[in-house]
Design a protein around this motif. Sequence first.
Motif, short mmCIF file in Angstrom:
data_model
loop_
_atom_site.label_atom_id
_atom_site.label_comp_id
_atom_site.label_asym_id
_atom_site.label_seq_id
_atom_site.Cartn_x
_atom_site.Cartn_y
_atom_site.Cartn_z
N UNK A 2 2.49 8.67 -46.36
CA UNK A 2 3.01 7.94 -47.29
C UNK A 2 3.24 6.42 -46.67
N UNK A 3 3.29 6.54 -45.42
CA UNK A 3 3.51 5.28 -44.75
C UNK A 3 2.44 4.37 -44.91
N UNK A 4 1.19 4.76 -44.50
CA UNK A 4 -0.20 4.11 -44.70
C UNK A 4 -0.58 3.90 -46.06
N UNK A 5 -0.11 4.67 -47.08
CA UNK A 5 -0.56 4.47 -48.35
C UNK A 5 0.55 3.41 -49.23
N UNK A 12 -5.85 15.67 -41.81
CA UNK A 12 -5.99 16.56 -43.05
C UNK A 12 -7.02 17.23 -43.05
N UNK A 13 -7.10 18.45 -43.51
CA UNK A 13 -8.47 19.25 -43.65
C UNK A 13 -9.16 18.67 -44.88
N UNK A 14 -10.72 18.72 -44.52
CA UNK A 14 -11.40 18.19 -45.56
C UNK A 14 -11.52 18.65 -46.86
N UNK A 15 -10.90 19.86 -46.85
CA UNK A 15 -10.86 20.47 -48.25
C UNK A 15 -9.83 19.81 -49.28
N UNK A 16 -8.81 19.34 -48.60
CA UNK A 16 -7.98 18.40 -49.41
C UNK A 16 -7.89 17.05 -48.89
N UNK A 17 -8.77 16.49 -50.07
CA UNK A 17 -9.08 14.95 -49.61
C UNK A 17 -8.62 13.74 -50.86
N UNK A 18 -7.33 13.93 -51.27
CA UNK A 18 -6.92 12.68 -52.25
C UNK A 18 -6.93 11.60 -51.33
N UNK A 19 -6.78 10.19 -52.06
CA UNK A 19 -7.10 9.13 -51.68
C UNK A 19 -5.86 8.87 -50.19
N UNK A 20 -4.91 9.03 -50.47
CA UNK A 20 -3.73 9.13 -49.53
C UNK A 20 -4.13 10.09 -48.12
N UNK A 21 -4.67 11.05 -48.20
CA UNK A 21 -4.85 11.69 -47.28
C UNK A 21 -6.17 11.14 -46.34
N UNK A 22 -7.16 10.57 -47.19
CA UNK A 22 -8.11 9.66 -46.60
C UNK A 22 -7.94 8.62 -45.67
N UNK A 23 -6.76 7.82 -46.23
CA UNK A 23 -6.08 6.68 -45.34
C UNK A 23 -5.68 7.12 -44.17
N UNK A 24 -4.65 8.24 -44.44
CA UNK A 24 -4.33 8.75 -43.06
C UNK A 24 -5.21 9.20 -41.89
N UNK A 25 -6.23 10.02 -42.64
CA UNK A 25 -7.35 10.32 -41.61
C UNK A 25 -8.11 9.22 -40.98
N UNK A 26 -8.41 8.17 -42.03
CA UNK A 26 -9.07 7.02 -41.28
C UNK A 26 -8.19 6.63 -40.12
N UNK A 27 -6.75 6.25 -40.43
CA UNK A 27 -6.16 5.51 -39.23
C UNK A 27 -6.06 6.20 -38.07
#
Length: 340
Positions: free
Chosen positions: A335-338, A217-232
């Motif tokens: 959603x799967x990772x969250x 996900x682009x860094x400008x939109x970083x809710x927690x679920x996006x962060x988890x996905x990006x991390x994985x």
Amino acid sequence: MSHHADHLVGRIGTSQEVIKGLDSRQMILDLPTPPEKQHAHLRQIRPLPPSLCALTVAQNTITYIVPETCRAIVTAYRDEELEVPQTPAAWQEVARGFEEWWNFPHVTGAKDGKHIRLCNPSQGGMHYFNYKKFYYMILLAIADASYKFLYVDVGAIGSESDVGVFVQTYLGEMLLKQEANLSQPEALLGQAKGSPLDYFLVGDDALPLWNYLKKPFPQRAFPRRNTLYNSRLSRVRRTVENTFRILAKKFQVFHTAICLKPDCVKTLVLATCILHNIIIRKSARRQEGDQELPTKHAIIPGSWRSDLCLIAALPTVIINTATRDAKEQRNILKEYFSSP
């Protein structure tokens, strides 16, 4: 390393056989090359000037032997060591590796592109000149979870973009035409009623988002679920990054500009990728690349990171557009990772 060289010499023949095409003025090796020098030819794939000094072989001979040896390696091993999976079962085997080692489902490979630095090719003009003011050739690769190359394409000029190159490759065309024989979309484990998810490659945020290619996900939109996905996803992408660095650690030719003709550079790069795969396949060790502790999800840095020269070697190539369906599939993974 010597047992790998023994295997190669047995497969592609002695150096005397490799140079049999030399004309009479170049035939200075009347006796069979001793094994220690055969090993040296295979081990010293480095920038040519140091090699010429180290191998104690005449310059006109070694400048022929190195490309010819590389061609022999590519001819003997390319179909075996750089074969793209051809069946859904083979792609699923790759995906199982990523799920086992990196806890990310449906991944069929990690994709990236690197610049192979060249000396200014004769009559090359500006074809290989890129925005970084160097002469480059693009190495596009897909790696599996064990740091082996699944697919390699080398030779595109440095001024071309990563995606522009990828869609013109054999695998890129097969994916675009949906003819790559990937496994059929399936719901993720524990989400039997969820939407089926395609099998896909992963890449960085410079790439487009397609059904068969996932990006952060682009860094400008970083809710927690996006962060988890990006991390994985970032952890999965480490595999191709590690693969390039391990390659550069083994073959120091990538530490500086390669002063060969572009066709010879292509052959040399393919040969080093093949040798890399042979070494990885015949070795049970994974310490050279990063590893993840399954229980704590902590990353153990690979041994290649101790070599500071590798941080600057093989710079990354840098495009974009996404389909609605691809965004929806990325949201399924988010959603799967969250989920608990």
